[in-house]
Scaffold this motif. Structure first.
Motif, PDB file in Angstrom:
ATOM      1  N   GLU A  31      28.714  50.057  26.869  1.00  0.00           N
ATOM      2  CA  GLU A  31      28.848  50.237  25.373  1.00  0.00           C
ATOM      3  C   GLU A  31      30.211  50.332  24.880  1.00  0.00           C
ATOM      4  O   GLU A  31      31.067  51.135  25.568  1.00  0.00           O
ATOM      5  CB  GLU A  31      27.868  51.313  25.096  1.00  0.00           C
ATOM      6  CG  GLU A  31      26.570  50.701  24.742  1.00  0.00           C
ATOM      7  CD  GLU A  31      26.149  49.837  23.899  1.00  0.00           C
ATOM      8  OE1 GLU A  31      27.051  49.471  22.949  1.00  0.00           O
ATOM      9  OE2 GLU A  31      25.188  49.345  23.630  1.00  0.00           O
ATOM     10  N   ALA A  32      30.731  49.955  23.781  1.00  0.00           N
ATOM     11  CA  ALA A  32      31.987  50.131  23.493  1.00  0.00           C
ATOM     12  C   ALA A  32      31.980  51.539  23.152  1.00  0.00           C
ATOM     13  O   ALA A  32      31.164  52.231  22.556  1.00  0.00           O
ATOM     14  CB  ALA A  32      32.345  49.391  22.129  1.00  0.00           C
ATOM     15  N   GLY A  33      33.003  52.314  23.525  1.00  0.00           N
ATOM     16  CA  GLY A  33      33.300  53.976  23.272  1.00  0.00           C
ATOM     17  C   GLY A  33      32.894  54.502  24.252  1.00  0.00           C
ATOM     18  O   GLY A  33      32.933  55.897  24.371  1.00  0.00           O
ATOM     19  N   SER A  34      32.092  54.203  25.341  1.00  0.00           N
ATOM     20  CA  SER A  34      31.530  54.893  26.355  1.00  0.00           C
ATOM     21  C   SER A  34      32.590  55.349  27.696  1.00  0.00           C
ATOM     22  O   SER A  34      32.303  56.015  28.336  1.00  0.00           O
ATOM     23  CB  SER A  34      30.164  54.192  26.980  1.00  0.00           C
ATOM     24  OG  SER A  34      30.535  53.013  27.546  1.00  0.00           O
ATOM     25  N   LEU A  35      33.681  54.666  27.570  1.00  0.00           N
ATOM     26  CA  LEU A  35      34.773  54.759  28.812  1.00  0.00           C
ATOM     27  C   LEU A  35      35.127  56.218  28.863  1.00  0.00           C
ATOM     28  O   LEU A  35      35.454  56.848  27.737  1.00  0.00           O
ATOM     29  CB  LEU A  35      35.938  53.747  28.511  1.00  0.00           C
ATOM     30  CG  LEU A  35      36.855  54.032  29.655  1.00  0.00           C
ATOM     31  CD1 LEU A  35      36.423  53.682  31.114  1.00  0.00           C
ATOM     32  CD2 LEU A  35      38.260  53.141  29.094  1.00  0.00           C
ATOM     33  N   MET A  36      34.942  56.944  29.934  1.00  0.00           N
ATOM     34  CA  MET A  36      35.683  58.222  30.204  1.00  0.00           C
ATOM     35  C   MET A  36      37.183  58.115  30.972  1.00  0.00           C
ATOM     36  O   MET A  36      37.868  58.565  30.468  1.00  0.00           O
ATOM     37  CB  MET A  36      34.527  58.998  31.222  1.00  0.00           C
ATOM     38  CG  MET A  36      35.145  60.546  31.305  1.00  0.00           C
ATOM     39  SD  MET A  36      34.234  61.069  32.344  1.00  0.00           S
ATOM     40  CE  MET A  36      34.800  62.584  33.125  1.00  0.00           C
ATOM     41  N   MET A  37      37.015  57.150  31.997  1.00  0.00           N
ATOM     42  CA  MET A  37      38.383  57.195  32.776  1.00  0.00           C
ATOM     43  C   MET A  37      38.324  55.770  33.564  1.00  0.00           C
ATOM     44  O   MET A  37      37.199  55.392  34.226  1.00  0.00           O
ATOM     45  CB  MET A  37      38.836  58.266  33.699  1.00  0.00           C
ATOM     46  CG  MET A  37      37.820  58.427  34.734  1.00  0.00           C
ATOM     47  SD  MET A  37      38.420  60.348  35.352  1.00  0.00           S
ATOM     48  CE  MET A  37      37.022  60.521  36.497  1.00  0.00           C
ATOM     49  N   MET A  38      39.478  55.193  34.091  1.00  0.00           N
ATOM     50  CA  MET A  38      39.287  54.148  35.259  1.00  0.00           C
ATOM     51  C   MET A  38      40.687  54.276  35.978  1.00  0.00           C
ATOM     52  O   MET A  38      41.786  54.775  35.466  1.00  0.00           O
ATOM     53  CB  MET A  38      39.040  52.806  34.255  1.00  0.00           C
ATOM     54  CG  MET A  38      40.284  52.385  33.276  1.00  0.00           C
ATOM     55  SD  MET A  38      40.053  50.798  32.584  1.00  0.00           S
ATOM     56  CE  MET A  38      41.484  50.785  31.512  1.00  0.00           C
ATOM     57  N   GLU A  39      40.665  53.566  37.048  1.00  0.00           N
ATOM     58  CA  GLU A  39      41.677  53.600  38.024  1.00  0.00           C
ATOM     59  C   GLU A  39      42.583  52.332  37.483  1.00  0.00           C
ATOM     60  O   GLU A  39      42.190  51.294  36.764  1.00  0.00           O
ATOM     61  CB  GLU A  39      41.285  53.809  39.358  1.00  0.00           C
ATOM     62  CG  GLU A  39      40.685  55.019  39.843  1.00  0.00           C
ATOM     63  CD  GLU A  39      40.163  55.053  41.224  1.00  0.00           C
ATOM     64  OE1 GLU A  39      39.851  56.075  41.771  1.00  0.00           O
ATOM     65  OE2 GLU A  39      39.944  54.047  41.943  1.00  0.00           O
ATOM     66  N   ASP A  40      43.748  52.211  38.402  1.00  0.00           N
ATOM     67  CA  ASP A  40      44.679  51.241  37.969  1.00  0.00           C
ATOM     68  C   ASP A  40      44.128  49.789  38.778  1.00  0.00           C
ATOM     69  O   ASP A  40      43.246  49.837  39.435  1.00  0.00           O
ATOM     70  CB  ASP A  40      45.869  51.363  38.823  1.00  0.00           C
ATOM     71  CG  ASP A  40      47.208  50.558  38.426  1.00  0.00           C
ATOM     72  OD1 ASP A  40      46.992  50.067  37.368  1.00  0.00           O
ATOM     73  OD2 ASP A  40      48.174  50.407  39.106  1.00  0.00           O
ATOM     74  N   SER A  41      44.379  48.881  38.152  1.00  0.00           N
ATOM     75  CA  SER A  41      43.997  47.398  38.389  1.00  0.00           C
ATOM     76  C   SER A  41      42.705  46.988  38.038  1.00  0.00           C
ATOM     77  O   SER A  41      42.323  46.108  38.441  1.00  0.00           O
ATOM     78  CB  SER A  41      44.103  47.237  40.021  1.00  0.00           C
ATOM     79  OG  SER A  41      45.469  47.544  40.659  1.00  0.00           O
ATOM     80  N   ILE A  42      42.067  47.936  37.131  1.00  0.00           N
ATOM     81  CA  ILE A  42      41.015  47.432  36.284  1.00  0.00           C
ATOM     82  C   ILE A  42      41.463  47.106  34.988  1.00  0.00           C
ATOM     83  O   ILE A  42      42.049  47.523  34.287  1.00  0.00           O
ATOM     84  CB  ILE A  42      40.132  48.697  36.119  1.00  0.00           C
ATOM     85  CG1 ILE A  42      39.442  49.239  37.457  1.00  0.00           C
ATOM     86  CG2 ILE A  42      38.913  48.256  35.331  1.00  0.00           C
ATOM     87  CD1 ILE A  42      38.382  50.271  37.483  1.00  0.00           C
ATOM     88  N   ARG A  43      40.692  45.905  34.756  1.00  0.00           N
ATOM     89  CA  ARG A  43      41.174  45.103  33.422  1.00  0.00           C
ATOM     90  C   ARG A  43      40.122  45.358  32.411  1.00  0.00           C
ATOM     91  O   ARG A  43      38.880  44.892  32.727  1.00  0.00           O
ATOM     92  CB  ARG A  43      41.375  43.522  33.675  1.00  0.00           C
ATOM     93  CG  ARG A  43      41.651  42.697  32.252  1.00  0.00           C
ATOM     94  CD  ARG A  43      42.112  41.382  32.561  1.00  0.00           C
ATOM     95  NE  ARG A  43      40.995  40.490  33.526  1.00  0.00           N
ATOM     96  CZ  ARG A  43      39.989  39.978  32.975  1.00  0.00           C
ATOM     97  NH1 ARG A  43      39.750  40.081  31.611  1.00  0.00           N
ATOM     98  NH2 ARG A  43      39.071  39.461  33.703  1.00  0.00           N
ATOM     99  N   MET A  44      40.149  45.810  31.410  1.00  0.00           N
ATOM    100  CA  MET A  44      39.288  46.086  30.360  1.00  0.00           C
ATOM    101  C   MET A  44      39.484  45.067  29.298  1.00  0.00           C
ATOM    102  O   MET A  44      40.192  44.400  28.830  1.00  0.00           O
ATOM    103  CB  MET A  44      39.327  47.341  29.617  1.00  0.00           C
ATOM    104  CG  MET A  44      38.666  47.845  28.533  1.00  0.00           C
ATOM    105  SD  MET A  44      38.874  49.371  27.711  1.00  0.00           S
ATOM    106  CE  MET A  44      40.189  49.105  27.284  1.00  0.00           C
ATOM    107  N   GLU A  45      38.042  44.395  28.609  1.00  0.00           N
ATOM    108  CA  GLU A  45      38.364  43.170  27.962  1.00  0.00           C
ATOM    109  C   GLU A  45      37.002  43.544  27.005  1.00  0.00           C
ATOM    110  O   GLU A  45      35.875  43.765  27.423  1.00  0.00           O
ATOM    111  CB  GLU A  45      38.131  41.844  28.531  1.00  0.00           C
ATOM    112  CG  GLU A  45      37.933  40.655  27.662  1.00  0.00           C
ATOM    113  CD  GLU A  45      37.859  39.324  28.428  1.00  0.00           C
ATOM    114  OE1 GLU A  45      38.199  38.228  27.929  1.00  0.00           O
ATOM    115  OE2 GLU A  45      37.697  39.527  29.626  1.00  0.00           O
ATOM    116  N   THR A  46      37.195  43.489  25.658  1.00  0.00           N
ATOM    117  CA  THR A  46      36.147  43.336  24.665  1.00  0.00           C
ATOM    118  C   THR A  46      35.734  41.877  24.439  1.00  0.00           C
ATOM    119  O   THR A  46      36.251  40.995  24.137  1.00  0.00           O
ATOM    120  CB  THR A  46      36.685  43.916  23.227  1.00  0.00           C
ATOM    121  OG1 THR A  46      37.383  45.355  23.649  1.00  0.00           O
ATOM    122  CG2 THR A  46      35.659  43.913  22.339  1.00  0.00           C
TER     123      THR A  46
END
Length: 263
Positions: A31-46
């Motif tokens: 869900e949009a807005g549910s991200l807490m944290m992510m590590e490097d090399s992860i691509r986020m796309e809407t």
């Protein structure tokens, strides 16, 4: 499997978050807005809709996926997180209010779960997030969630969240339980869902439990929450300061002394 195979770990007790482990090129949707944290090399796309494999790749397919989410009261968009690195990476998603995160392996639950329309948190890419229409007028008008509930389809891991403590109950064929309409979190597709009016005028008007129950008849599995968000919100609103004054129930002995103050 059509879905990406993801590993996960849930942290916390009453304010939980789920950490998803992604192998290279694995993707999780959320869900949009549910991200807490992510590590490097992860691509986020809407993306529009849920980006599931069954959704059309053309404009009409994307509009249809987005339209389904509007009907369920969710955002037009979802977010995908893809590991573009060479090793395992982690991304975490948090609950929006106090409660529990429930991991559900759809491959072990008949490939489909029906849940309240704001319960979905995240899932492996390939899980389809759609709508489930209640076929009966009574369940639609008085069932607490209206005609529309969410359905999660696929064979991968999904995560839903709910308030308070979560109770998982397996119903035998023909077994029936009655619950408050707002306490239903999710159920397998074989469970028969309907509503039932509270018997007795006095009980209905003054019992404090509403006018209707949700009736769930087996076979199947049902997840029930002890604290629906609507109930939590109503209690917070009832205790909030009115017109700038102090909140109801606040003060204790101090409130007694305020009765005799000059102000």
């Amino acid at each position: 499997m059509n879905n990406h195979e993801i590993d996960y770990k849930i942290y916390g007790d009453d304010m939980q978050f789920v950490e998803v482990e992604l192998d290279p090129q694995e993707t999780v949707i959320a869900e949009a807005g549910s991200l807490m944290m992510m590590e490097d090399s992860i691509r986020m796309e809407t993306v529009f809709g849920d980006s599931s494999a069954g959704q059309g790749s053309g404009l009409m397919g994307k509009l249809l996926g987005a339209g389904k989410r509007v009907v369920t009261g969710e955002s037009l968009f979802m977010t995908t997180f893809t590991n573009e690195g060479s090793g395992k990476k982690h991304v975490s998603f948090a609950s929006p209010y106090p409660g529990k995160i429930i991991p559900m392996d759809l491959s072990e639950l008949g490939g489909k779960i029906i849940c309240q329309k704001d319960a979905f948190l995240a899932a492996a890419k390939g899980v389809s997030v759609g709508i489930e229409l209640q076929r009966k007028l009574g369940a639609g008008f008085f069932g607490g969630e209206g005609f529309i509930m969410q359905k999660l389809e696929g064979d991968g891991m999904s995560f839903v969240h709910a308030g308070g403590t979560i109770h998982k109950k397996t119903l035998a064929p023909g077994e029936l339980i009655r619950i408050d309409t707002g306490c239903l979190v999710a159920m397998t597709q074989d469970v028969h869902y309907d509503i039932e009016a509270v018997k007795g005028i006095k009980t209905a008007l003054f019992g404090g439990e509403g006018l209707f129950f949700a009736t769930l008849r087996g076979p199947g599995t049902v997840w029930v929450q002890s604290l629906p968000f609507s109930r939590l919100a109503s209690r917070v609103f009832a205790s909030a300061p009115q017109s700038g004054g102090s909140s109801k129930g606040e003060g204790g002995v101090g409130g007694l002394f305020n009765m005799f103050s000059d102000d």
